[in-house]
Design an enzyme around this catalytic site. Structure first.
Site, PDB file in Angstrom:
ATOM      1  N   GLY A  93       0.820  -1.440   0.069  1.00 15.89           N
ATOM      2  CA  GLY A  93      -0.132  -0.123   0.016  1.00 15.89           C
ATOM      3  C   GLY A  93       1.228   1.878  -0.287  1.00 15.89           C
ATOM      4  O   GLY A  93       2.171   0.985   0.617  1.00 15.89           O
ATOM      5  N   ARG A 153       1.086  -5.919  -4.417  1.00 20.56           N
ATOM      6  CA  ARG A 153       1.736  -6.820  -4.075  1.00 20.56           C
ATOM      7  C   ARG A 153       1.736  -8.393  -3.581  1.00 20.56           C
ATOM      8  O   ARG A 153       2.176  -9.096  -3.379  1.00 20.56           O
ATOM      9  CB  ARG A 153       0.213  -7.122  -3.108  1.00 20.56           C
ATOM     10  N   ASP A 191       6.333  -4.909   5.293  1.00 19.48           N
ATOM     11  CA  ASP A 191       7.472  -6.563   6.563  1.00 19.48           C
ATOM     12  C   ASP A 191       7.424  -6.896   5.316  1.00 19.48           C
ATOM     13  O   ASP A 191       7.988  -8.045   5.245  1.00 19.48           O
ATOM     14  CB  ASP A 191       6.878  -6.758   7.804  1.00 19.48           C
ATOM     15  N   ASP A 192       6.086  -8.041   4.850  1.00 21.66           N
ATOM     16  CA  ASP A 192       6.290  -8.402   3.459  1.00 21.66           C
ATOM     17  C   ASP A 192       6.521  -7.917   2.930  1.00 21.66           C
ATOM     18  O   ASP A 192       8.161  -8.864   2.279  1.00 21.66           O
ATOM     19  CB  ASP A 192       4.825  -8.762   3.828  1.00 21.66           C
ATOM     20  N   LYS A 227       8.695   0.884   4.811  1.00 19.92           N
ATOM     21  CA  LYS A 227       7.592   1.689   3.698  1.00 19.92           C
ATOM     22  C   LYS A 227       6.058   1.528   5.035  1.00 19.92           C
ATOM     23  O   LYS A 227       6.339  -0.027   5.242  1.00 19.92           O
ATOM     24  CB  LYS A 227       7.371   1.773   2.809  1.00 19.92           C
ATOM     25  N   THR A 228       5.787   1.896   5.926  1.00 24.78           N
ATOM     26  CA  THR A 228       4.153   1.408   6.098  1.00 24.78           C
ATOM     27  C   THR A 228       3.520   2.573   7.036  1.00 24.78           C
ATOM     28  O   THR A 228       4.259   2.836   7.813  1.00 24.78           O
ATOM     29  CB  THR A 228       3.826   0.269   6.848  1.00 24.78           C
ATOM     30  N   ILE A 229       2.414   2.859   6.826  1.00 19.93           N
ATOM     31  CA  ILE A 229       2.014   4.157   7.838  1.00 19.93           C
ATOM     32  C   ILE A 229       1.386   3.621   8.972  1.00 19.93           C
ATOM     33  O   ILE A 229       1.342   4.143  10.075  1.00 19.93           O
ATOM     34  CB  ILE A 229       0.348   4.630   6.909  1.00 19.93           C
ATOM     35  N   ASP A 230       1.459   2.144   9.370  1.00 20.95           N
ATOM     36  CA  ASP A 230       0.530   1.379  10.494  1.00 20.95           C
ATOM     37  C   ASP A 230       1.824   1.588  11.381  1.00 20.95           C
ATOM     38  O   ASP A 230       1.873   1.269  12.628  1.00 20.95           O
ATOM     39  CB  ASP A 230       0.467  -0.366   9.698  1.00 20.95           C
ATOM     40  N   TYR A 268     -23.884  13.821  18.749  1.00 21.25           N
ATOM     41  CA  TYR A 268     -23.747  12.500  17.741  1.00 21.25           C
ATOM     42  C   TYR A 268     -22.251  12.252  18.511  1.00 21.25           C
ATOM     43  O   TYR A 268     -21.905  12.280  19.271  1.00 21.25           O
ATOM     44  CB  TYR A 268     -22.671  13.367  16.987  1.00 21.25           C
ATOM     45  N   ARG A 286      -3.886  -2.341   9.681  1.00 22.13           N
ATOM     46  CA  ARG A 286      -3.662  -4.319   9.962  1.00 22.13           C
ATOM     47  C   ARG A 286      -3.709  -4.694  11.053  1.00 22.13           C
ATOM     48  O   ARG A 286      -4.771  -5.901  11.152  1.00 22.13           O
ATOM     49  CB  ARG A 286      -3.160  -5.025   8.181  1.00 22.13           C
ATOM     50  N   GLU A 324      -7.193   7.630   3.146  1.00 23.42           N
ATOM     51  CA  GLU A 324      -7.621   9.566   2.834  1.00 23.42           C
ATOM     52  C   GLU A 324      -6.158  10.008   3.178  1.00 23.42           C
ATOM     53  O   GLU A 324      -5.478  10.488   2.769  1.00 23.42           O
ATOM     54  CB  GLU A 324      -8.750   9.721   4.329  1.00 23.42           C
ATOM     55  N   GLY A 325      -5.638   8.518   4.203  1.00 23.00           N
ATOM     56  CA  GLY A 325      -3.753   9.540   4.337  1.00 23.00           C
ATOM     57  C   GLY A 325      -2.426   9.164   3.353  1.00 23.00           C
ATOM     58  O   GLY A 325      -1.592   9.183   3.505  1.00 23.00           O
ATOM     59  N   ARG A 326      -3.074   8.296   3.005  1.00 20.19           N
ATOM     60  CA  ARG A 326      -1.786   6.856   2.012  1.00 20.19           C
ATOM     61  C   ARG A 326      -1.270   7.716   1.093  1.00 20.19           C
ATOM     62  O   ARG A 326      -0.268   7.443   1.143  1.00 20.19           O
ATOM     63  CB  ARG A 326      -2.530   5.561   1.466  1.00 20.19           C
TER      64      ARG A 326
END
Length: 555
Positions: free
Chosen positions: A82, A146, A176-177, A203-206, A244, A253, A429-431
């Protein structure tokens, strides 16, 4: 020209490099640290990575260098997985470094991720093309993918394509993968006596690709700032209308780093941390109990509103649901033929018939739409074997179960408030956003540094930039062996080498800071409104790092 005014201004930004990387390549000296070991499963990994296991950590300092190259370089680059803000700046850093080394050097981008390498589908990344992508978001310069490189045929194809293009090295930008792919390719090339280097970029936003040396993966800074702005806007909306309850699922993930960072930035009333759920073995019912308790107490204060943050991967951390997913997965893998051509309702019948009695009870206790989404998440596992957890609308599951619980309480006279939930999912929205100043600098440095690793003849390493809480000029450059990050995990019924995901440390400063404050955030309206990512203005705002890094690197 089809370009926005903002992009035109943003492309004037010149990323900052660590001082060591500004020097002539012949004056950057390589320093070897101690040999490394893997996180776990060391013997199995030693057997698998016979040529690249146990390499030393590398750092760079000023001094005389003996470079492995004197002629122009041919480098291949792959964007994998991603998108994350800053990928184009990694490529810019690589390009500028190889051109500085030798103006005749060439950079090739393989299209669509690892598949482009296997199919020799590439373009040369020229100066004019690179310049149009500097400081921009997305991975669209060559696109991503991927595809998993995992068979002997794949390895042979990758080697053939690398030799066909006279590549000196391949740089894989991914999570990681993807970096597992990099480690395996580096080992394969070495085993076959081929002098083609492979370098990974984190790399990963996670933010789940990290250790003591990889302080953060790129993209996390930009993405969490964007999500935090949106959550802050919802907090302001909740305060404005006072009617609300906003339930926000955040991309991530597995690990809850994104949710935790956004909570530290915005002070929501509730934030679930998946790793804590797993550690305390909380059931789904217990999680609902805790949320209902906060909603009830706020209602008694006259506050029938609030903001809840839920990590995307939470469903896999609830022990009973995780066990259910694994059993569903096992049933499908062992009986795949029975499911061919069936609709989702018929598939459900087979699953229910084959589930153990306890898991059948867990499965049937879930709302019907969740039962179907769990099946879909198993059918849509990616090539690396990961569940498609974004398919499971955990935030909607919570809303339905809370609504049911509150209705029962209202009938018994135990709840007199109102509950109007609104669900949100922030991820895409953030990737691919414009990278923050931090990610622009960090990514450019990672790419530039990857070339310095290559020039020093290294392979099987991840580009590493440290001391990220300091000014970019004071950052430390080096490399971390990919095997250091690995363990053995079961994928599709087999034990395979995989880079281990770095989860939220429940003993770490960021989580402890959250725990210290969450009870007062729950009942009081102490929201913070971070506002949008800042690209222009005072350094205090535009160069701000994440709360996570501030706390983790606090001296």
């Amino acid at each position: 020209m089809n370009t926005s005014l903002f992009k035109q201004e943003r492309q004037k930004y010149i990323p900052k490099l660590p001082n060591i990387l500004k020097k002539d390549f012949n004056n950057i000296s390589l320093v070897y640290g101690e040999n490394t070991e893997a996180i776990q499963d060391r013997q199995a990994l030693k057997e698998f990575f016979k040529n690249t296991y146990g390499l030393p950590i590398i750092s760079f300092t000023e001094g005389e260098s003996s470079l492995s190259f004197s002629k122009a370089l041919n480098i291949g680059i792959i964007l994998s997985g991603g998108p994350a803000p800053g990928g184009h700046n990694v490529i810019s850093g690589v390009f500028d470094a190889i051109k500085k080394f030798n103006p005749n050097s060439k950079l090739f981008g393989f299209k669509g991720g690892p598949l482009g390498l296997l199919e020799n589908d590439k373009i040369e990344l020229t100066e004019s093309l690179i310049n149009s992508y500097r400081n921009t978001g997305g991975f669209d310069i060559v696109s991503s993918g991927r595809t998993k490189i995992e068979t002997e045929e794949h390895y042979n194809k990758a080697l053939f394509v690398a030799k066909e293009n006279n590549l000196n090295a391949i740089i894989i930008i991914g999570g990681d993968d993807s970096n597992t792919n990099a480690a395996i390719l580096a080992e394969y090339f070495k085993k076959n006596g081929e002098n083609i280097q492979v370098i990974g970029v984190p790399k990963t936003i996670d933010a789940d690709l990290r250790n003591d040396h990889i302080e953060i993966s790129f993209g996390f800074d930009s993405a969490t700032k964007i999500y935090s702005e949106l959550i802050g806007n919802l907090c302001r909306d909740a305060m404005s209308t006072k009617k609300y309850w906003h339930f926000v699922k955040l991309m991530g993930r597995s690990a809850s780093h994104v949710a935790l960072e956004c909570a530290l930035k915005t002070h929501p009333n509730i934030c679930i941390v998946s790793e804590e759920v797993l550690a305390k073995k909380k059931t789904l019912s217990e999680i609902i109990d805790e949320m209902v308790s906060v909603i009830l107490k706020r209602s008694l204060n006259g506050d029938n509103f609030g903001v809840v943050i839920v990590p995307e991967g939470l469903i896999e951390f609830i022990p009973e649901v995780k066990s259910l997913m694994l059993e569903l997965c096992d049933i499908f893998d062992k009986n795949e033929g029975e499911f061919k051509g069936l609709n989702i309702e018929k598939m459900k019948e087979i699953f229910v018939a084959k589930l153990s009695d306890y898991m059948k009870g867990v499965y049937l206790s879930l709302p019907l739409f969740i039962q179907f989404e769990l099946i879909k998440s198993i059918l849509e596992r990616d090539p690396h074997g990961n569940f498609n957890v974004s398919r499971v609308p955990t935030e909607k599951l919570f809303i339905e179960m809370i609504q049911s619980r509150l209705n029962d309480m209202k009938k018994r006279g135990e709840y007199k408030g109102s509950f109007t939930p609104v669900d949100h999912f922030f991820g895409y929205e953030g990737r691919s956003a414009f990278p923050s100043n931090f990610d622009s600098d960090y990514c450019y440095s990672l790419g530039y540094n990857a070339v310095v690793l290559i020039l020093n003849g290294l392979t099987g390493y991840m580009s590493c930039i440290k001391n990220l809480n300091l000014k970019p000029t004071d950052w430390i450059a080096g490399g971390v062996p990919l095997t250091m990050l690995m363990n053995m995990e079961e994928r599709y019924g087999e034990k395979k080498p995989v880079i281990k995901k770095a989860l939220v440390d429940l003993e770490g400063r960021p989580f402890k800071e959250f725990v210290k404050n969450r009870d007062k955030w729950a009942l009081n309206n102490l929201y913070l409104y971070p506002g949008p990512v800042q690209y222009f203005g005072s350094s205090e705002i535009v160069d701000e790092i994440t709360e996570t890094l501030k706390l983790e690197l606090l001296k």
